[in-house]
Write a protein that holds these residues in place. Sequence first.
Motif, PDB file in Angstrom:
ATOM      1  N   ARG A  82      -8.773  -8.876   0.755  1.00  0.00           N
ATOM      2  CA  ARG A  82      -8.712  -7.654   0.765  1.00  0.00           C
ATOM      3  C   ARG A  82     -10.101  -7.190   0.394  1.00  0.00           C
ATOM      4  NH1 ARG A  82      -5.009  -2.993  -2.071  1.00  0.00           N
ATOM      5  NH2 ARG A  82      -6.361  -1.438  -1.832  1.00  0.00           N
ATOM      6  N   ASP A  83     -10.628  -6.365   1.105  1.00  0.00           N
ATOM      7  CA  ASP A  83     -11.837  -5.364   0.915  1.00  0.00           C
ATOM      8  C   ASP A  83     -13.073  -6.250   0.987  1.00  0.00           C
ATOM      9  OD1 ASP A  83     -10.624  -3.171   0.797  1.00  0.00           O
ATOM     10  OD2 ASP A  83     -10.264  -3.155  -1.221  1.00  0.00           O
TER      11      ASP A  83
ATOM     12  N   VAL B 199      -8.702   0.684   3.359  1.00  0.00           N
ATOM     13  CA  VAL B 199      -8.251  -0.640   2.846  1.00  0.00           C
ATOM     14  C   VAL B 199      -8.577  -1.667   3.906  1.00  0.00           C
ATOM     15  CG1 VAL B 199      -6.506  -2.113   2.148  1.00  0.00           C
ATOM     16  CG2 VAL B 199      -6.532   0.270   1.245  1.00  0.00           C
TER      17      VAL B 199
ATOM     18  N   LEU C 286       0.958  -1.151   0.187  1.00  0.00           N
ATOM     19  CA  LEU C 286       0.037   0.102   0.148  1.00  0.00           C
ATOM     20  C   LEU C 286       0.730   1.312   0.000  1.00  0.00           C
ATOM     21  CD1 LEU C 286      -2.410  -1.178   2.630  1.00  0.00           C
ATOM     22  CD2 LEU C 286      -2.808  -1.219   0.377  1.00  0.00           C
TER      23      LEU C 286
END
Length: 333
Positions: A302-303, A275, A115
């Motif tokens: 993720r997400d 995130v 990130l």
Amino acid sequence: MSMGGLDPAISLAENYRVWGREAAGRSPAYVTLSSAVADDLTILEFLGTLPPDKRQPNLLFASAYYLLGAPADPGTLRDLIRRAPDRLAQVMRTRRTQTNEPARCATLLPALAQLPEPLALIEVGASAGLTLLFDRYSYDYPGLRITGRDPEAPVLRCDLRGPVPVPGRLPEITWRAGLDLNPLDVTDDDDMRWLSCLVWPGEGDRAQRLAAAVAAARRSPPPVRRGDLLTDLPALVAEAPADATLVIYHSAVLAYVAPQDRERFAAIVRGLAAVWFSNEAPGVVPGVPLRDRDDGTFVLARDGRQALARTDGHGDWVEWLPAEPARQSGAAG
Ligand SMILES: C[S@@+](CC[C@H](N)C(=O)[O-])C[C@H]1O[C@@H](n2cnc3c(N)ncnc32)[C@H](O)[C@@H]1O
């Protein structure tokens, strides 16, 4: 069944048998103990006097360890229940299974390090906050050593499977906060003794790693706020600095949350500008694929959508998954 909760569809004895099968290969002593409990009517009767969410093996075994000063075996557990059932019940009613495994940082780090920096971290279900301290630990991946900020903090060894994007250095973390129903205080000896009793006998160097992580955390305690993931997350997000990438993450937490509340939590996180990394047992996080295995392996996603990796529940290895094929935009229907 997750290791955290009991399956209401089967008997308590059967739950202990299933738990014992899941503990196989990790803790021979607790495999024996869980099967002894499953066959012991007196112990099952004792457990039946407790609220349903207080009957699980991890809680019973850690509470017995806490009172006995050493992991229980079938004989010492029976004796404890005969001599001091009220003391054991009281520990089980007041304590929770809050295992905090610093080595999980080694399986989450490759995702974090992708990130834009700097990072601001919010860990939901942070327990004592040991999994907030990514940049204090050092890491020993095959062929790659990363040195953390605290030379006395543990070195986390982690095997790599598949094309794991291991970073060459630690990301810059400028802000961090934990949220937990019942934060454990790293400066409180009794809380830390409880945490050590949650480690199963026979699990290699977990106990030493925990002690070293607690010592590191005591040098500069991680902030963990008391609160519920269903109500208190937006207020914490509002405190995060605007000039950092905000990451909300959790590991080994949602299995303790009722399925309908997992959906509510997912909706809350999706509505926040952050995130979201989840590291949970397969099938626990709404929207995350990979439900095929339930063997103590976690799915790092993720997400609430994209499964990035399988991870060992105690941080021993991470297996990166191939990227999902990109959907073609504008494809004919
Ligand atoms: C098994 S521990 C995991 C700790 C840490 N995430 C780790 O990976 O080592 C689960 C934690 O989730 C917390 N928890 C469970 N339900 C929660 C809720 N509704 N809100 C906030 N924390 C919760 C528990 O109190 C416990 O400390």
